[in-house]
Design an enzyme around this catalytic site. Sequence first.
Site, short mmCIF file in Angstrom:
data_model
loop_
_atom_site.label_atom_id
_atom_site.label_comp_id
_atom_site.label_asym_id
_atom_site.label_seq_id
_atom_site.Cartn_x
_atom_site.Cartn_y
_atom_site.Cartn_z
N GLU A 111 0.80 -1.22 0.00
CA GLU A 111 0.00 0.00 0.00
C GLU A 111 0.84 1.28 0.00
OE1 GLU A 111 -3.40 2.15 2.79
OE2 GLU A 111 -1.97 0.73 3.65
N ASN A 133 21.86 -9.07 -9.35
CA ASN A 133 21.47 -8.13 -8.31
C ASN A 133 21.42 -6.70 -8.85
OD1 ASN A 133 21.70 -9.87 -5.64
ND2 ASN A 133 23.42 -10.41 -6.95
N THR A 137 27.91 -12.78 4.84
CA THR A 137 27.64 -14.19 5.14
C THR A 137 28.86 -15.08 4.98
OG1 THR A 137 26.87 -14.51 2.86
CG2 THR A 137 25.21 -13.96 4.51
N LYS A 151 19.10 -16.16 -9.88
CA LYS A 151 18.93 -17.20 -8.87
C LYS A 151 18.06 -18.35 -9.37
CE LYS A 151 19.67 -14.16 -4.89
NZ LYS A 151 20.16 -13.02 -5.69
N ARG A 164 23.22 -17.98 4.58
CA ARG A 164 21.84 -18.09 5.00
C ARG A 164 21.20 -19.30 4.31
NH1 ARG A 164 19.94 -12.19 3.33
NH2 ARG A 164 21.04 -12.90 1.48
N GLU A 205 21.25 -19.99 0.39
CA GLU A 205 22.20 -19.08 -0.26
C GLU A 205 23.40 -19.85 -0.80
OE1 GLU A 205 23.58 -14.59 0.73
OE2 GLU A 205 24.02 -16.07 2.27
#
Length: 642
Positions: free
Chosen positions: A338, A470, A495, A431, A563, A566
Site C-alpha cells: 500500500e 542483483n 555471510t 537465482k 543463509r 544461499e
Amino acid sequence: MYSSFRKKLFGGDNVVNLSDVRYLPRWIILIIDIIILIISLFLSTYIIEKITQTEFIYHKDEIIIFTCIILSNVVFMYVFKTYAGIIRHSTFIDLFKLLVSCFCTMFVVGSVNIVYFWVTGGKFILTPYLVLYFIISFMGLFLFRLYVKEFFHIVREYRRSTLKKRILVLGIDEQSIAIARAILDNPSLPYHVVGFLTQRTDSKRASLLGKPIFAKSKIENNTKEELLIDGVIIVKEMMSKDEMNSWVNLFLEKDLNIFKSPSVQKLRDSDFGGSIRNLQIEDLLNRKPIKIQNEEIKSRHFNKTILVTGGAGSIGSEIVRQVAQFNPSLIVVLDQAETPLYDIELEMKEKFPHIRFKFVLADVSNKHRIEPLFQMYNFSMVYHAAAYKHVPLVEENPHEGILVNVLGSKIIATLSSKYHVNRFVMISTDKAVNPTNVMGASKRAAELFVQSLQNVEGNTTKFITTRFGNVLGSNGSVIPHFKKQIEAGGPVTITHPEIVRYFMTIPEACELVLQAGTMGKGGEIFVFDMGEPVKILDLAKRMIKLSGFEPNIDIKIIYTGLRPGEKLYEELLSDGAKTLPTHNEKIMISKDPSTEFNEINLLINLVTKASIRRDKVEVVKLLKTIVPEFKSNNSIYEVLDN
C-alpha cells in the site's frame, strides 16, 4: 563601521580576525592619503635634486609651496571623494577618480605657476617637478589601494582555505579546467582547489589557473599530510571503468576523500555545488548502459495501454518511469504494498501530469481481482515484475513464495494470452539458474510455465523472459544494507568471505526489460552480459573506505555464515545452456530446456494446492520435481535431495 573590531580590541578578546573588520573610517583613509602625498613630495624633491643638481623651487619659503600643493590635492580628493570607497573593494572607477584628482592638482598648480610667471616674470616651481609629483603621488595612492585589496584577498582566501577541503582536480583537459574554474569562482562551495592531477609526466613545471600540476607519482610517493590535501575531485564521464578503478584504488590507499563532479554540461546549473558529492560504490560498479532503440520502443508504447505488476517495487517503478516517457494512453500500476504504491502514485502524478495512470492495490495470485482489469483495459504490453525475492524469507515460507511467484505468474501470463495482449515480459533472476533455494526455484518454475504458453494452440501473445543479477539500490539489496550498517558505526555483516555476486543498476535492468520486450519473438529468455562478478568482501571494504573509515579498525567486518538457500556463486546460464547473440552485444538469448504446457500446468496445479494446504515439505518436494536441477543448500530441505 569598525565597531566590532574596536570591541574585540578593547573588550578583552585578544583574537582579532582581520576579515571581521568591515572598513576603516573615511578620515583615516584621508590621513593615510595625505601621508602618501607628503612622501611623494619628498621623493620627487630627492629625485629632481639628484638629476638636475639645481634648485627646483624658486620661492623663498618651500613650506608654503608644499602646503599649497598638498591642500590643492586634498581639495580635489574631497571633490571626487577618492577616500569614500571601501578600499578592499576598489574598482576601475576608484582608480579613475585618483587619476583625475592628481591631474587636476597638477593642472591647477601648473596654471598658477604660469600666471605667476606672466605677472612676475619668474616661476615659483620647476614644471618637471610637478609632472614627477603627479606620477609618484598617483602611483603611491594607487599602490596603497592595490596592496590593501590584495592583502584582504589573501587573508580571506587563507581563512576560507583553512575551513574548506583542500582538493586536487583529476585531469588537465577542458572538462577538468571548467570544473576547477567553477569551484574557484564560487566562494560559497566548501572546496579549495590547490592543483591538478594528471597521469602525464611532462607537466611538472606547468600550471593551470595559477595552480600547480601534480604527476601521479607525486601522490604515490607522498602522504596526504605531506601534500597538504584532503581529497580529489573527479569527472566520472571522462574515464573508463579501468582508469576509474586504478585512480580510486590509489586514492583509497592514501586515505583521500573522493568527490564526484557533474559534467561540464551541468555547470550552468545554479545548484552546481549541490551536485558535487562523495563518490559512491555504484559509480565504480556502473558500466556503459545498454543502447536502446528509442524509436522502436516508442512505437510499442505510444498511445498504448500498459500493465506493470509489482509497479511499486524497485524494478517495477523504474519501468513505470521509463514507459511514461513514451506517452502511452494509460499505465496501470499494480502492487499489493500500500505505502510504496501511494508513493509512486504521488511521484508519477507530479512528474507526468499529462499521462493517465490507474493505481491498483491487488495481489497477483487473486485471479478474481486481476481478470476484471484485463476485461476493462485492452492491454498491449504487460510487464510482470511482481515477486517475492528475499531468499531467507521465502525459504521459511515456501508456500507463500509459490502463491506469488508461481501462481501469480501463471494467472498474469494466462490472462495475457486469453485477452490477446501483444507482449508479456516477465522479470526473472539469476537465482533461477541451478537454484539452491525456494525463491530461485519458484522463479524457474514460473519461467518454464511462461515459456510453455508460447506454443499453446490459439495463443497470439509473445511471451518473453528477462534474467539478470542483483540490482544496485533496490529494496533490501546489499549496498543499502551496508550503507546503513556503516552509518550506524558497524559492524558490516557478510555471510561468507568468498561470496560473489553480479551487479547492475536499476536503469540498466529496466532498459534490458524494454529492449527485450521490443526484440523478442516469443518464448525467449534474455540474459544480460553483466561483466565480471564482484566479491562482496571487496565491495564492503571499498564502501567503508569511501565513507572515510578503515576496514576492521574503524568499522568491523564480521561473517555470519551462509543463509538458508544461499550459494557462493550466482550463474546466468543453466548447465549445458547455449546462448544466441542478438543485435545488441550486451544482450543474449539463453537456450534453456523447456517443458510442454500440459506437463508443467499439471505440476503447477499440484504445487499450488500444496501451498494452499501450507504443506511446506510437499511444496518443496513438488518444486524439485518441476525444477530437477534445484538442489537445496544450507537448508532443512537438503534431506529431500537424498
